[in-house]
Design an enzyme around this catalytic site. Sequence first.
Site, short mmCIF file in Angstrom:
data_model
loop_
_atom_site.label_atom_id
_atom_site.label_comp_id
_atom_site.label_asym_id
_atom_site.label_seq_id
_atom_site.Cartn_x
_atom_site.Cartn_y
_atom_site.Cartn_z
N TYR A 107 51.59 52.18 10.41
CA TYR A 107 52.04 50.83 10.09
C TYR A 107 52.99 50.31 11.16
O TYR A 107 52.86 49.17 11.63
CB TYR A 107 52.72 50.83 8.73
CG TYR A 107 53.25 49.49 8.28
CD1 TYR A 107 52.42 48.55 7.67
CD2 TYR A 107 54.60 49.16 8.44
CE1 TYR A 107 52.91 47.32 7.25
CE2 TYR A 107 55.10 47.94 8.01
CZ TYR A 107 54.25 47.03 7.42
OH TYR A 107 54.74 45.81 7.01
N SER B 30 57.51 42.36 10.41
CA SER B 30 58.42 43.25 9.69
C SER B 30 59.54 43.65 10.64
O SER B 30 59.39 43.60 11.86
CB SER B 30 57.66 44.49 9.22
OG SER B 30 58.53 45.51 8.79
#
Length: 338
Positions: free
Chosen positions: A154, A141
């Site tokens: 996360y 990501s």
Amino acid sequence: MDTSPRVVVVTGASGGIGRASAIAFAKQGDAVALLARGEAGLAAAAADVESFGGTALAIPVDVCDAQAVDAAAERVERELGPIDVWVNVAFTSVFARFGDIQPDEFKRVTEVAYLGYVYGTMSALRRMKPRNRGTIVQVGSALAYRGIPLQSAYCGAKHAIQGFNESLRTELLHERSGVKTTMVQMPAVNTPQFSWVLSRLPHQAQPVPPIYQPEVAAQGVVYAAAHPRRREYWVGGSTAATLIANALAPGLLDRYLAKTGFKAQQTRDRRDPDQPANLWKPADTTKDFGTHGIFDSRSISRSYQLIASHHHGLTAAATGALLASAAAVGVLLRKAAQ
């Protein structure tokens, strides 16, 4: 390039990027092993793979259990054949301020979203290295480089994967191994996570726009699996802009996200108090959430940056990324000055 059918393992395959990637591999005729926890989601994803021409093997497994992951890999090789590609996607998270997350919750996110990748990679390497061939794709990501508010667990996991993968890659290069590993950095994607991740936000969680459909992310995964010599791929102009802007002006981006990051990650709708949370148990045991999330009307179905990267080489991709980042930095400077 060899286009013969491959054996592909995808973790987190019951929804979102994992499921879209499994379908994309199936369209190429590959045999796909789908690893996830939710039985209804897994069954539906396996049906999707079969309907698009692939061979499906659904295996319920929690990726934070290293022994279970290795047993799954053993079953894949026994029933489908030697694993050619392993794609790590599975994760869970908590949408909350850091101070509102309990220690056991943070630990659980780390075990699934980081150690799940480690255990999957270990199982893949255990089988690929003796054959001196195979590809491991880590789905990352933009948040592997750029932390944002309300997603500390996360972001921490994605940063950890980035460092782990770089270390592993250098070791494989040192050994002149035929096994390749690459990472695909994703933008905001319209996945079911926003309907099943544990949230303590007052409003409905959302990806930070621009939002891309899972099929765009899957294109990046499938291409990376076929071209793993590049260390990293970026999907979406927003990913390129974020990563380069963060490299150029990280402190400015801190202030910008402090100002905008809370509102940008929530819709105007109040959070449903009965929304499921998949932190400890799968949300899709009896209900299939599908590949897409709830933001179809606001999501983009193609990425020109990705197309340029795949079809016009690194130069075109870098040029586009630099232009996008320059524009992003300009916007950030103007907003920070307000």
